[in-house]
Motif scaffolding. Sequence first.
Motif, PDB file in Angstrom:
ATOM      1  N   SER A   1     -14.052  -1.562  -8.653  1.00 28.42           N
ATOM      2  CA  SER A   1     -13.994  -2.947  -8.200  1.00 28.42           C
ATOM      3  C   SER A   1     -14.355  -3.897  -9.328  1.00 28.42           C
ATOM      4  O   SER A   1     -14.468  -5.107  -9.103  1.00 28.42           O
ATOM      5  CB  SER A   1     -14.960  -3.156  -7.014  1.00 28.42           C
ATOM      6  OG  SER A   1     -14.655  -2.279  -5.963  1.00 28.42           O
TER       7      SER A   1
ATOM      8  N   LYS B   1      -9.515   1.669  -1.743  1.00 20.58           N
ATOM      9  CA  LYS B   1      -9.206   2.461  -2.951  1.00 20.58           C
ATOM     10  C   LYS B   1      -9.672   3.905  -2.806  1.00 20.58           C
ATOM     11  O   LYS B   1      -8.930   4.843  -3.089  1.00 20.58           O
ATOM     12  CB  LYS B   1      -9.882   1.817  -4.174  1.00 20.58           C
ATOM     13  CG  LYS B   1      -9.493   0.368  -4.412  1.00 20.58           C
ATOM     14  CD  LYS B   1     -10.192  -0.204  -5.618  1.00 20.58           C
ATOM     15  CE  LYS B   1     -11.705  -0.251  -5.447  1.00 20.58           C
ATOM     16  NZ  LYS B   1     -12.134  -1.117  -4.345  1.00 20.58           N
TER      17      LYS B   1
ATOM     18  N   HIS C   1       0.827  -1.208   0.000  1.00 17.72           N
ATOM     19  CA  HIS C   1       0.000   0.000   0.000  1.00 17.72           C
ATOM     20  C   HIS C   1       0.864   1.263   0.000  1.00 17.72           C
ATOM     21  O   HIS C   1       0.542   2.241  -0.670  1.00 17.72           O
ATOM     22  CB  HIS C   1      -0.926   0.011   1.218  1.00 17.72           C
ATOM     23  CG  HIS C   1      -2.010  -1.009   1.164  1.00 17.72           C
ATOM     24  ND1 HIS C   1      -1.807  -2.339   1.456  1.00 17.72           N
ATOM     25  CD2 HIS C   1      -3.329  -0.892   0.813  1.00 17.72           C
ATOM     26  CE1 HIS C   1      -2.931  -2.999   1.313  1.00 17.72           C
ATOM     27  NE2 HIS C   1      -3.873  -2.155   0.926  1.00 17.72           N
TER      28      HIS C   1
ATOM     29  N   GLY D   1      -9.276  -2.944  -7.395  1.00 20.63           N
ATOM     30  CA  GLY D   1      -9.100  -3.960  -6.368  1.00 20.63           C
ATOM     31  C   GLY D   1     -10.437  -4.403  -5.810  1.00 20.63           C
ATOM     32  O   GLY D   1     -11.507  -3.917  -6.218  1.00 20.63           O
ATOM     33  N   TYR D   2     -10.392  -5.352  -4.840  1.00 23.57           N
ATOM     34  CA  TYR D   2     -11.622  -5.855  -4.244  1.00 23.57           C
ATOM     35  C   TYR D   2     -12.371  -4.721  -3.556  1.00 23.57           C
ATOM     36  O   TYR D   2     -11.769  -3.765  -3.051  1.00 23.57           O
ATOM     37  CB  TYR D   2     -11.306  -6.954  -3.233  1.00 23.57           C
ATOM     38  CG  TYR D   2     -10.932  -8.273  -3.873  1.00 23.57           C
ATOM     39  CD1 TYR D   2     -11.891  -9.059  -4.489  1.00 23.57           C
ATOM     40  CD2 TYR D   2      -9.604  -8.701  -3.851  1.00 23.57           C
ATOM     41  CE1 TYR D   2     -11.537 -10.278  -5.078  1.00 23.57           C
ATOM     42  CE2 TYR D   2      -9.242  -9.902  -4.445  1.00 23.57           C
ATOM     43  CZ  TYR D   2     -10.213 -10.682  -5.070  1.00 23.57           C
ATOM     44  OH  TYR D   2      -9.866 -11.856  -5.662  1.00 23.57           O
TER      45      TYR D   2
ATOM     46  N   ASN E   1      -5.830 -11.862   4.121  1.00 25.74           N
ATOM     47  CA  ASN E   1      -6.609 -11.674   2.882  1.00 25.74           C
ATOM     48  C   ASN E   1      -7.945 -10.964   3.122  1.00 25.74           C
ATOM     49  O   ASN E   1      -8.907 -11.131   2.365  1.00 25.74           O
ATOM     50  CB  ASN E   1      -6.860 -13.015   2.189  1.00 25.74           C
ATOM     51  CG  ASN E   1      -7.142 -12.833   0.711  1.00 25.74           C
ATOM     52  OD1 ASN E   1      -6.613 -11.917   0.069  1.00 25.74           O
ATOM     53  ND2 ASN E   1      -7.989 -13.675   0.137  1.00 25.74           N
TER      54      ASN E   1
ATOM     55  N   THR F   1      -5.822  -6.704  -0.925  1.00 27.46           N
ATOM     56  CA  THR F   1      -6.358  -6.948   0.423  1.00 27.46           C
ATOM     57  C   THR F   1      -5.184  -7.101   1.375  1.00 27.46           C
ATOM     58  O   THR F   1      -4.021  -7.185   0.966  1.00 27.46           O
ATOM     59  CB  THR F   1      -7.221  -8.219   0.432  1.00 27.46           C
ATOM     60  OG1 THR F   1      -6.440  -9.303  -0.098  1.00 27.46           O
ATOM     61  CG2 THR F   1      -8.468  -8.038  -0.414  1.00 27.46           C
TER      62      THR F   1
ATOM     63  N   PRO G   1     -10.172  -7.444   3.268  1.00 28.73           N
ATOM     64  CA  PRO G   1     -10.185  -6.024   2.890  1.00 28.73           C
ATOM     65  C   PRO G   1     -10.173  -5.147   4.131  1.00 28.73           C
ATOM     66  O   PRO G   1     -10.803  -5.484   5.138  1.00 28.73           O
ATOM     67  CB  PRO G   1     -11.493  -5.872   2.110  1.00 28.73           C
ATOM     68  CG  PRO G   1     -11.860  -7.243   1.692  1.00 28.73           C
ATOM     69  CD  PRO G   1     -11.361  -8.152   2.775  1.00 28.73           C
TER      70      PRO G   1
ATOM     71  N   SER H   1     -11.198  -2.588  -0.251  1.00 28.63           N
ATOM     72  CA  SER H   1      -9.744  -2.691  -0.075  1.00 28.63           C
ATOM     73  C   SER H   1      -9.072  -1.346   0.200  1.00 28.63           C
ATOM     74  O   SER H   1      -7.857  -1.286   0.358  1.00 28.63           O
ATOM     75  CB  SER H   1      -9.104  -3.345  -1.305  1.00 28.63           C
ATOM     76  OG  SER H   1      -9.403  -2.602  -2.479  1.00 28.63           O
TER      77      SER H   1
END
Length: 756
Positions: free
Chosen positions: A656, A558, A523, A552-553, A708, A678, A710, A556
Motif C-alpha cells: 500500500s 491485494k 479486477h 493499491g489502497y 470509490n 478501489t 475499498p 483494496s
Amino acid sequence: MAGRFFGSSAASIAMIVTNTPSQELALTNLAYISASDLPKFAVPGHSNLYLASIGDVFDYAIFCICGLNFDNTAHESIRGGHIALNSIQRRCAKVSAAESIDVTRFVPPENFNLAVLTVELDFIKRVGSRNEQIDAIILAKQLRRRLNNQVMTAGQKVLFEFQGNNYSFTVREATVEGQGKSSSIERGMILDDTFFVFDAPRDSGIKIINQREGTTSNIFKQKEFNLESLGIGGLGAEFADIFRRAFASRVFPPHVTSKLGIKHVKGMLLYGPPGTGKTLMARQIGKILNGKDPKIVNGPEILSKFVGETEKNVRDLFADAEQDQKNLGDESDLHVIIFDEIDAICKSRGSTRDGTGVHDSIVNQLLTKIDGVESLNNVLLIGMTNRKDMLDEALLRPGRLEVQVEISLPDENGRLQILQIHTNKMKENSFLAPDVNLQELAARTKNYSGAELEGVVKSAVSYALNRQLSLEDLTKPVEEENIKVTMDDFLNALHEVIPAFGASTDDLERCRLHGMVECGDRHKHIYQRAMLVAEQVKVSKGSPLVTCLLEGYRGSGKTALAATIGIDSDFAYVKIISAETMIGLHESTKCAQIIKVFEDAYKSPLSVIVLDDIERLLEYVPIGPRFSNLISQTLLVLLKKLPPKGKKLMVIGTTSEVDFLDSIGFCNNFSITYNVPTLSRDDAKKVLEQLNVFADEDIDSAAEALDNMPIKKLYMLIEMAAQGAQGGSAEAIYSGKEKINISHFFDCLGDVVRLI
C-alpha cells in the motif's frame, strides 16, 4: 526410442541393395556404398564417421558406412545409388538383394556409448565335433579395434574372423553408459573402453578362456536390481547415476581399472529434503553389495567428551579396511561406511566456536583416511545430509565425497511407485478396497516426500482399523475379513498428513475470508493477466523466475487476490510471508525465516511465494522515513536470484506504499506491477448483487454510496449493517430471508466514513 534418433530434418534416400563385393569385406560388418554417395551419411563433428539406418523407423538396423577399400581406393564395383550388405546384414535389416530401400543418415544421440556388450559366440558353419579355444582378453581387444564406432543392437548378428576361423556373435545385451534397462531398444556405439562379455552354447565346441578376467566381478549379490523389491520408489534415475559414478569401475576386474589408470570413487554424498529416501537408499546399497556388512554410523555418535576419543572413533571405522588392504591388496572386499547426518560432525572448519576444535579434527581425520598419503582403495563412504551447505568444502572435491546426488521430492510417477510399495501387502491380502485409485492419490500428493507418503498410508490404515474397534468394548474380537482401506480413508489421511513443502492452503484461505466475488472488469483483468504470468512460469524455458507486484489502497483486496492466484495456479509449493508471523523477532531472525521459505521453494519444481504487505516486512515508518536495510537487501537479492536448474518460481508482492518502495528502488525488482483499484459504483453494484443482502430497489442507492470504497471496508460495512439489522437478524439476512434496511445502512455508512 526411435524418436530420440530422428529429427524432423532427417531425409531418407532410396537405394538398391546389392551383395558385398567379397568375403573379406563381408567379415567387417560394414555396409559399402559408392564413394560419391558417402558424404550424404557423414555424421556432424566426425570427419571419418558415416552411419545409416535401414528399415522401418520403429524396428531398424544401423550400420557403419564405408566407401573405400582396405587400400583407401574407391569401391568401383559399387555403383551410385546402391548399398552392399552381407547376408547377415540383409537378414537383420529385413531386406533382399535388388530391393529398393530407404536409407537415412543416423546421428547418434547423447549418452550413446556402450559400457558393456554381452555377446554369444558361434561358428558360421559347424563341421563335425569341432573344438576351438578362444582367449576372451585377446578377442575383446581385436573386436574393439575392428568394430570401433559401429552401432550394436540387441539381437543383432555379426560376422568376424579370428585367428584363421570365421565366427559370428549375437548381441544379447547392450548396456549404454549411465542408463539402466528400459522397454526401449537396447542399442549403443562401440568405443575403445566398451567392455565385452562372452558366452557360447554348450554344444558349439567353443571354449572361452580367461573369462574371469573378461567378465564382470562379483561385487553385487544379484545380477539385476529391482528397486521396488528393495523398497525404493521414484529414485530410478538417481540410482542409475550412483551406479555409473560409484560402482561401474568396481564391476570390472582390477587389471582393467589399472590399465585405464583410474581410481575407484571412495565417497558419495546423498543430500536433499528430509524424508526423501536418502537413508533408505544408502542402507539398501549396502545390502546389495557383496563383502563386509556396511557400518552404519549416526554423526553425533562419533562425538566423545574425552580428548582424542572422537578422532579414535573415526580411525576405528577404517581399521578393518586398512587391515584387509594390507593383507589382500586389490582382492580385498569392499568396505561400506554409511554416515547419517554427516553435517553434525563435518561442519566447515573454523565455523564452530566451541573452543575445542573437535569438529575440525574430525574433518581432518576423515580427509586423511579417504584421500590421504595412505588412502584406502577398498572403502566406499556414503554420507547423508539435509544441509549440504554446512559441510566443509574440502570434503566435496574429487577424490573424497565426489559423487553428490540430490535426492529430491518425487514426481508423480515416483509418488505412484512409493504408494504401490506401501500398499502391495494390503493388495495381496485383499485389505485394499477396489475404489482406491493410487494414480489419483499420486496426482493429489504434490510435494509429498517418501516419508510423508508412508505417513498417509499409515493414517489411512488407522481409519480402516478404527472402524473395526468399539471403544465400549476393546476386547471384542476383530473380524479380519471386514478390514478394508477405502479411498475415503486415504482422502481423510491427506487432510491429516500435511507436506512440509506443500501449499499453505489454510494461511491462504484466511487471506480471503469472504471468498472471491466478481468485482468488475478491472479486477478481472488483473486476475487474468496474473494467471497468464503463472502459466508462463509453468511452461516457459526462459522464465524460471517471474515477479509480480500488486499495489493499491489499503483494503483494496491485494492480499486476497494474491492468495487466489497462488491457490488457482495449482503449484505444488505456495507460501505466504507476512509480518504477522514475525512479531517480536529480531531483523536477522526475520531474514533467516524469509531465506528459509525461498530455499524450501527451490526444492519444489513449481513454487509461488506471496510477500504480503512488503512495507510491514521492511518495518517501514513514515516518520523519518525509517526501514530495515538488512531485510530490504535480503529481499532484493532473493528477488533477483534465479532458482536452481529445473525449478521455477513466481513471487507475488503486495503493498500500500508503492511510492516508498519506488523511492528505495524496490519496484524495479518486480517484472510486472498492477494497480488494484478501489470499487467504482458499477463494481460495488456487482458485489452487492452477489451478496444478495439488499432489496432490488435499494441496490442502486447503496452502490452509489459505496463509490470509490475499498472492498475490505465494503465487507466491514455490510457486516455492521447486518449485525445491527432493525427487525431482523444477521443469520436471516445472510440466508436471504431478510434484507438490510437501507436507512440503517446509511447510518452505518456515516460511522464508517467518520472512521475513515
